[in-house]
Design a protein around this motif. Structure first.
Motif, short mmCIF file in Angstrom:
data_model
loop_
_atom_site.label_atom_id
_atom_site.label_comp_id
_atom_site.label_asym_id
_atom_site.label_seq_id
_atom_site.Cartn_x
_atom_site.Cartn_y
_atom_site.Cartn_z
N SER A 150 2.12 61.43 1.81
CA SER A 150 2.36 60.00 1.69
C SER A 150 2.83 59.56 0.30
O SER A 150 3.48 58.53 0.18
CB SER A 150 1.12 59.23 2.09
OG SER A 150 0.04 59.70 1.35
N ALA A 151 2.52 60.33 -0.75
CA ALA A 151 2.97 59.90 -2.08
C ALA A 151 4.49 60.07 -2.19
O ALA A 151 5.20 59.15 -2.62
CB ALA A 151 2.25 60.69 -3.17
N ALA A 152 5.00 61.24 -1.77
CA ALA A 152 6.45 61.46 -1.82
C ALA A 152 7.16 60.52 -0.85
O ALA A 152 8.21 59.95 -1.17
CB ALA A 152 6.77 62.92 -1.48
N LEU A 153 6.56 60.35 0.34
CA LEU A 153 7.19 59.45 1.32
C LEU A 153 7.20 58.02 0.79
O LEU A 153 8.21 57.31 0.90
CB LEU A 153 6.42 59.53 2.65
CG LEU A 153 6.89 58.61 3.77
CD1 LEU A 153 8.37 58.85 4.11
CD2 LEU A 153 6.04 58.79 5.04
N GLY A 154 6.08 57.61 0.20
CA GLY A 154 6.02 56.25 -0.37
C GLY A 154 7.09 56.05 -1.43
O GLY A 154 7.72 54.98 -1.50
N ALA A 155 7.32 57.07 -2.24
CA ALA A 155 8.35 56.96 -3.28
C ALA A 155 9.74 56.81 -2.64
O ALA A 155 10.55 55.97 -3.06
CB ALA A 155 8.31 58.19 -4.20
N ALA A 156 10.00 57.59 -1.59
CA ALA A 156 11.30 57.50 -0.91
C ALA A 156 11.46 56.11 -0.27
O ALA A 156 12.54 55.49 -0.34
CB ALA A 156 11.42 58.60 0.14
N LEU A 157 10.38 55.61 0.32
CA LEU A 157 10.44 54.27 0.95
C LEU A 157 10.68 53.19 -0.11
O LEU A 157 11.42 52.24 0.12
CB LEU A 157 9.15 53.98 1.72
CG LEU A 157 8.84 54.88 2.91
CD1 LEU A 157 7.52 54.49 3.58
CD2 LEU A 157 9.97 54.84 3.95
N ARG A 158 10.07 53.36 -1.27
CA ARG A 158 10.28 52.37 -2.34
C ARG A 158 11.73 52.40 -2.81
O ARG A 158 12.31 51.36 -3.13
CB ARG A 158 9.31 52.60 -3.51
CG ARG A 158 7.86 52.27 -3.14
CD ARG A 158 6.96 52.13 -4.36
NE ARG A 158 7.05 53.24 -5.26
CZ ARG A 158 7.76 53.24 -6.39
NH1 ARG A 158 8.39 52.15 -6.79
NH2 ARG A 158 7.81 54.32 -7.14
N ALA A 159 12.31 53.61 -2.85
CA ALA A 159 13.72 53.69 -3.25
C ALA A 159 14.58 52.94 -2.22
O ALA A 159 15.45 52.14 -2.58
CB ALA A 159 14.15 55.16 -3.36
N ALA A 160 14.30 53.16 -0.93
CA ALA A 160 15.09 52.49 0.12
C ALA A 160 14.88 50.97 0.07
O ALA A 160 15.82 50.19 0.24
CB ALA A 160 14.68 53.02 1.49
N ASN A 161 13.65 50.57 -0.20
CA ASN A 161 13.34 49.14 -0.26
C ASN A 161 14.08 48.46 -1.41
O ASN A 161 14.68 47.39 -1.26
CB ASN A 161 11.83 48.95 -0.42
CG ASN A 161 11.44 47.55 -0.86
OD1 ASN A 161 11.22 47.30 -2.04
ND2 ASN A 161 11.39 46.64 0.08
N SER A 162 14.10 49.11 -2.57
CA SER A 162 14.69 48.44 -3.73
C SER A 162 16.21 48.55 -3.72
O SER A 162 16.90 47.62 -4.14
CB SER A 162 14.10 48.98 -5.03
OG SER A 162 14.23 50.38 -5.05
N VAL A 163 16.76 49.65 -3.22
CA VAL A 163 18.22 49.81 -3.25
C VAL A 163 18.87 49.07 -2.08
O VAL A 163 19.82 48.31 -2.25
CB VAL A 163 18.62 51.31 -3.22
CG1 VAL A 163 20.13 51.49 -3.11
CG2 VAL A 163 18.10 52.02 -4.46
N GLU A 164 18.32 49.28 -0.88
CA GLU A 164 18.96 48.68 0.31
C GLU A 164 18.33 47.36 0.73
O GLU A 164 18.78 46.76 1.70
CB GLU A 164 18.87 49.66 1.48
CG GLU A 164 19.86 50.79 1.37
CD GLU A 164 20.14 51.42 2.73
OE1 GLU A 164 19.23 51.48 3.57
OE2 GLU A 164 21.29 51.85 2.93
N LYS A 165 17.27 46.98 0.02
CA LYS A 165 16.56 45.72 0.34
C LYS A 165 16.00 45.72 1.76
O LYS A 165 15.96 44.69 2.42
CB LYS A 165 17.45 44.48 0.13
CG LYS A 165 18.24 44.47 -1.16
CD LYS A 165 17.35 44.16 -2.36
CE LYS A 165 18.12 44.21 -3.66
NZ LYS A 165 17.63 45.13 -4.65
#
Ligand code: XUL
Length: 509
Positions: free
Chosen positions: A452-467
């Motif tokens: 979940s830590a790596a997944l959370g980081a990937a989700l945060r990248a998607a959230n901030s880049v793609e909104k």
């Protein structure tokens, strides 16, 4: 829509995981084990062995070599490197990396022909980094408590904690004033690694920044009074602290050699626990999360800033906005691993042995290493049964049940938990899943990925880049796949065991 990369620099390894927002795919993880794959750093468990159990440091160059090796492994595995549209990361919390003025200059000009570790070595103002397992800052915590009393918990979200960065920085500045003078920036591990990716000094986020005893959670700025007391000129040496969806950097051209596209956005990194909150779908208030890693942590989202439980609790920023509560237990996977090795068992044999023992009878204070909750500076093992004649099954059941009971005891819950999201490496252990469900008398949920830590980081990248809002990402990537129901029969057994556990604790501590 496309690929986002999440990195996770934990105590014992560096991992990478890809998500694809166009089809909901989560890749398998590629990882580098510090102990096994970088033996030259002599850190079998990710830190440098020290005779003093209170001292736990790691060599930051090891994390840099791991970064080069991980990217090499990803490109050799033919990951679609050139299609990655954004990167973020997660790191073990509280650890500090001390860099000098040269560090920023070296980052600007990284040569792809030479390794990161070799190029950045001259940029370190301190050779080793104290990590979250270091509890040698007891004196500094006393000084902070004397000076600020209850204000520390009220304003920074935590009582002075030995492993937190502020007391650790204070200790370094007091003991090594000349090296402190040469320190230009004190990074957390998260902002250090983000800086390397971006080729310039990066800020910290509110999730990880709150683990320092330095961030004022009412203003979300560094608390100047506490910072000035902690170390001379500290305010000038701290990175900025920013919201967790900030995009402060772009990927350095150094990483083009791994097939990555230069200048893709880097989302600010966060700590492993805030990232896990996102990665297991716990960002909205409601369910409790238990993460079983090198440390075991119990946490959950808070809708508003509230005080941490009296004794050991902490409040950090929630990367999705608002706050999260957390309690950390240092004797997690290393204690499970220690007993498994002692019995020379596979994990299957480990569980099978415990299943032969009645629940709720054998209890253990498993302080193989110093413990943070409750604070136990000197390691020691205590039990309510005769350890010398005990069977392996008794040892194992006592350990697993006591780990669940200590969580319930120290969570100081005002209401019973309605459900638990379980994550981390040891969440795959079916006996431990059932024990947690039974001790808390709540269903335990597992998602597709335990990373979940790596997944959370990937989700945060998607959230901030793609909104893409977190609600949508959670639906897509954090679906509950398994539910373990509690057994009502065990309820009174564990209620009694909790009282006995409390007595055992009082007897020895
Ligand atoms: C949390 C803590 C640990 C580390 C390492 O406060 O100290 O969970 O983040 O995982």
């Amino acid at each position: 829509m496309g690929y986002f990369l999440g990195l996770d620099s934990s105590t014992q390894s560096l991992k990478g995981l890809l998500i694809n927002t166009s089809n909901g795919m989560i890749s398998a993880v590629i990882s580098v084990s510090f102990g096994n794959e970088l033996p030259e750093y002599r850190s079998p468990n990710g830190f440098l062995p020290d005779e003093d159990p209170k001292i736990r440091h790691a060599n930051p160059l090891m994390w840099l070599d791991a970064l080069d090796l991980l990217f090499r492994k990803m490109s050799e595995a033919r990951w679609p490197m050139s299609e990655i549209q954004g990167i973020s990361g997660s790191a073990q919390q509280h650890g500090t990396v001390y860099v000098n003025k040269q560090f920023g200059e070296l980052l600007k000009d990284l040569n792809p022909e030479v390794s990161l570790a070799e190029q950045l070595r001259p940029g370190l103002a301190r050779k080793s980094s104290p990590i979250w397992m270091d509890i040698s800052s007891g004196r500094e915590c006393e000084l902070l408590r004397e000076k600020f009393g209850a204000r520390l918990r009220k304003d920074t979200g935590s009582n002075a904690a030995e492993r937190f960065s502020g007391p650790q920085i204070m200790k370094f500045a007091r003991e090594n004033p000349s090296s402190w003078a040469k320190t230009d920036q004190v990074h957390l591990i998260s902002s250090f690694l983000a800086s390397v990716l971006a080729g310039e000094n990066m800020p910290l986020d509110y999730g990880d920044g709150a683990g320092m005893n330095l961030l004022n959670l009412h203003t979300m700025n560094w608390d100047s009074g506490i910072a000035e007391f902690t170390a001379p000129e500290l305010l000038k040496k701290l990175p900025r602290c920013v919201p967790s969806n900030s995009l402060p950097g772009k990927l350095s051209t150094y990483f083009a050699k791994y097939g990555l596209t230069s200048k893709i956005p880097i989302t600010v990194w966060s700590g492993d626990n805030p990232n896990s909150l996102i990665g297991c779908g716990g960002a909205a208030e409601g369910s409790a999360v238990i993460s079983l890693g090198t440390s075991d942590t119990f946490f959950g989202s808070l809708s508003a800033l509230s005080q941490a439980p009296e004794n050991y609790g902490h409040v950090f920023g929630n990367p999705a906005g608002g706050f999260m509560s957390l309690i950390c237990f240092a004797n997690g996977s290393l204690a499970r691993e220690q007993i498994r090795k002692q019995c020379k068992f596979s994990w299957e044999e480990f569980n099978r042995a415990a299943e032969t023992v009645k629940p709720g009878k054998c209890l253990l204070l498993p302080y193989f290493a110093p413990e943070s909750t409750p604070v136990v500076p000197i390691p020691g093992i205590h039990a309510n049964f005769n350890l010398e004649n005990a069977t392996p099954g008794q040892w194992i059941r006592a350990l697993l049940e006591s780990q669940a009971l200590t969580m319930k005891l120290h969570a100081e819950l005002k209401h019973p938990v309605s459900s638990i999201r379980l994550t981390g490496g040891a969440s795959a252990n079916i006996l431990l899943q059932q024990i947690l469900a039974d001790v808390f008398q709540a269903p335990v949920y597992l998602g597709e990925s335990s990373e979940s830590a790596a997944l959370g980081a990937a989700l945060r990248a998607a959230n901030s880049v793609e909104k893409i809002p977190f609600g949508v990402l959670t639906e897509q990537f954090c679906k509950i796949q398994t539910v373990i129901q509690p057994s009502a029969e065990q309820s009174s057994i564990y209620d009694k065991a909790l009282i006995n556990y409390q007595q055992l604790k009082q007897q020895f501590l």
